[in-house]
Design a protein around this motif. Structure first.
Motif, mmCIF file in Angstrom:
data_model
loop_
_atom_site.group_PDB
_atom_site.id
_atom_site.type_symbol
_atom_site.label_atom_id
_atom_site.label_comp_id
_atom_site.label_asym_id
_atom_site.label_seq_id
_atom_site.Cartn_x
_atom_site.Cartn_y
_atom_site.Cartn_z
ATOM 1 N N HIS A 36 74.909 -22.796 14.346
ATOM 2 C CA HIS A 36 75.522 -23.481 15.497
ATOM 3 C C HIS A 36 75.814 -22.540 16.665
ATOM 4 O O HIS A 36 76.347 -22.973 17.669
ATOM 5 C CB HIS A 36 76.804 -24.210 15.066
ATOM 6 C CG HIS A 36 77.876 -23.306 14.563
ATOM 7 N ND1 HIS A 36 78.136 -23.139 13.235
ATOM 8 C CD2 HIS A 36 78.735 -22.500 15.209
ATOM 9 C CE1 HIS A 36 79.106 -22.270 13.072
ATOM 10 N NE2 HIS A 36 79.492 -21.846 14.256
ATOM 11 N N GLU A 37 75.475 -21.239 16.531
ATOM 12 C CA GLU A 37 75.765 -20.279 17.613
ATOM 13 C C GLU A 37 74.441 -19.909 18.260
ATOM 14 O O GLU A 37 73.744 -19.029 17.768
ATOM 15 C CB GLU A 37 76.432 -19.033 17.027
ATOM 16 C CG GLU A 37 77.685 -19.341 16.213
ATOM 17 C CD GLU A 37 78.328 -18.095 15.602
ATOM 18 O OE1 GLU A 37 77.760 -16.991 15.719
ATOM 19 O OE2 GLU A 37 79.417 -18.233 15.017
ATOM 20 N N GLU B 5 79.743 -18.697 21.436
ATOM 21 C CA GLU B 5 80.456 -19.664 20.572
ATOM 22 C C GLU B 5 81.663 -19.020 19.882
ATOM 23 O O GLU B 5 82.788 -19.486 20.056
ATOM 24 C CB GLU B 5 79.470 -20.295 19.574
ATOM 25 C CG GLU B 5 79.974 -21.593 18.968
ATOM 26 C CD GLU B 5 80.915 -21.445 17.789
ATOM 27 O OE1 GLU B 5 81.651 -22.400 17.490
ATOM 28 O OE2 GLU B 5 80.943 -20.383 17.164
ATOM 29 N N CYS C 1 77.404 -17.652 11.224
ATOM 30 C CA CYS C 1 78.859 -17.772 11.280
ATOM 31 C C CYS C 1 79.425 -17.815 9.858
ATOM 32 O O CYS C 1 78.736 -18.210 8.916
ATOM 33 C CB CYS C 1 79.220 -19.056 12.014
ATOM 34 S SG CYS C 1 80.984 -19.348 12.147
#
Ligand code: NAD
Ligand code: ZN
Length: 347
Positions: free
Chosen positions: A64-65, A150, A39
């Motif tokens: 975080h994805e 996400e 990201c």
């Protein structure tokens, strides 16, 4: 100890062993991580060591994805079983917080969000996560698509905040990954047509491969005039600002129709003046977006239905052992790059 992609400090990444929490609580699941998307925020922590007030002060795992496979479930978990293919929502609020009780858990001040210091992210082969924030993927949705839920959820939040009506004409400013996600969510939400701006021709080409997405190259093309021509002089019913630049923020206010809605998604690095009188003279509605709440199920349903195809947005996939190369590629991104992914699993 587990191997993970660790941001040691600004500009210094290492793929190394690190001690990560591994206990599966009664409401948790253990997940074998399959795919993780890189990201803009991960890249920003790498290049700058901070985003606003969030400063990397100790080594932190990035990412975080994510998608993966459930390998263990806690004693009280009923919504998932071992072997389920899933994707994970990276922000965990305090369930007792006022924000959670109000259903706006994304603005819980105590939310624990993967790869936002000091919370470790998910670029590691195995993670423990609350089952309530872990979502089963339909069979026809790949792990790669699962890891795209996400960023798509941000577009979904923007479309929901805009309260799009069937047949609306939208303008999205900025055709980076988030702008494209917002354009696709706006179409899925009922827009007849979405215009999208960017300064870079290749960004627009990626966006315009989708039906009913019309590119506008700035500053060459006149954005307001294009929207007026398309709407018998009325303007865009909805504008979703996704560039975070002073110029596009002004464009958003100019191009929106009287009584229309502007959604602020882009985050300017420094405060930007906003033409309040222009907004008032059209009595527009303004909305803001901070990540998302209650969007994962809807996002997965749209992808699974085939109404939204995120596959063309995956630019390149790197193996886990080449995670640092993936980040260096994202830093030196090609103009046509949308999403770089890292394949952690063996599937
Ligand atoms: P990005 O930098 O990849 O994309 C921004 C795009 O805007 C670029 O393609 C750039 O060429 C274009 N641009 C710059 N100035 C422009 C202008 N004047 N007119 C038109 N286009 C212009 O970033 P991204 O990852 O797509 O994220 C977009 C924005 O959304 C960023 O500001 C990011 O911080 C923000 N963001 C907000 C949230 C949220 O929850 N609100 C979540 C994620 C990202
Ligand atoms: Zn992200």
């Amino acid at each position: 100890m587990a191997k993970a992609l660790v941001l040691e400090e600004k500009r210094k990444l290492a793929l190394r062993e690190i001690d990560l929490p591994a206990t599966v609580g009664s409401g948790d699941v253990r997940i074998s991580v399959d795919t993780v998307g890189v990201c803009g925020s991960d890249v920003h922590y790498y290049t700058h060591g901070k985003i606003g007030p969030f400063v990397v002060k100790a080594p932190m795992v990035l990412g975080h994805e994510a998608s993966g496979v459930v390998t263990e479930i806690g004693a009280d978990v009923t919504n998932l079983t071992v072997g389920d293919r899933v994707c994970m929502e990276p922000g965990i609020p305090n369930p007792a917080s006022k924000a959670s009780k109000l259903g706006v858990y994304n603005v819980d001040p105590d939310v624990q969000f993967w790869a936002t210091p000091p919370v470790h992210g998910c670029l590691t082969p195995s993670v423990v996560h609350p089952a309530a924030f872990t979502y089963r993927l339909p069979d026809n949705v790949s792990f790669a698509e699962g890891a795209m839920v996400e960023p798509f959820a941000i577009g979904m939040q923007a479309a929901a905040r805009a309260k799009i009506k069937p047949g609306d004409v939208a303008l999205v400013t900025g055709a980076g990954p988030i702008g494209v996600m917002c354009a696709l969510a706006a179409l899925a939400g009922g827009c007849a047509k979405v215009f999208i701006t960017d300064l870079v021709e290749q960004k627009l080409q990626v966006a315009a491969q989708y039906d009913n997405v019309e590119p506008i190259l700035v500053p060459q093309d006149d954005v307001s005039k294009t929207l007026q021509d398309a709407t018998e002089g009325w303007g865009a019913d909805v504008v979703i600002e996704c560039a975070g630049a002073a110029a596009s923020i002004q464009t958003a206010l100019e191009a929106v129709a009287p009584s229309g809605c502007v959604v602020w998604v882009g985050m300017p690095v420094d405060p930007v003046p906003v033409d309040i009188v222009l907004a008032q003279s059209k009595e527009i509605r303004m909305e803001t977006v901070f990540r998302y709440a209650n969007m994962y199920d809807r996002a997965i349903a749209l992808i699974g239905s085939g109404k939204v195809d995120l596959k063309p947005l995956i630019s390149e996939t790197f193996a886990f052992q080449h995670s640092i190369d993936a980040f260096d590629r994202a830093v030196e991104a090609r103009p046509s790059d949308v999403k770089i992914q890292i394949k952690v699993g063996q599937s």
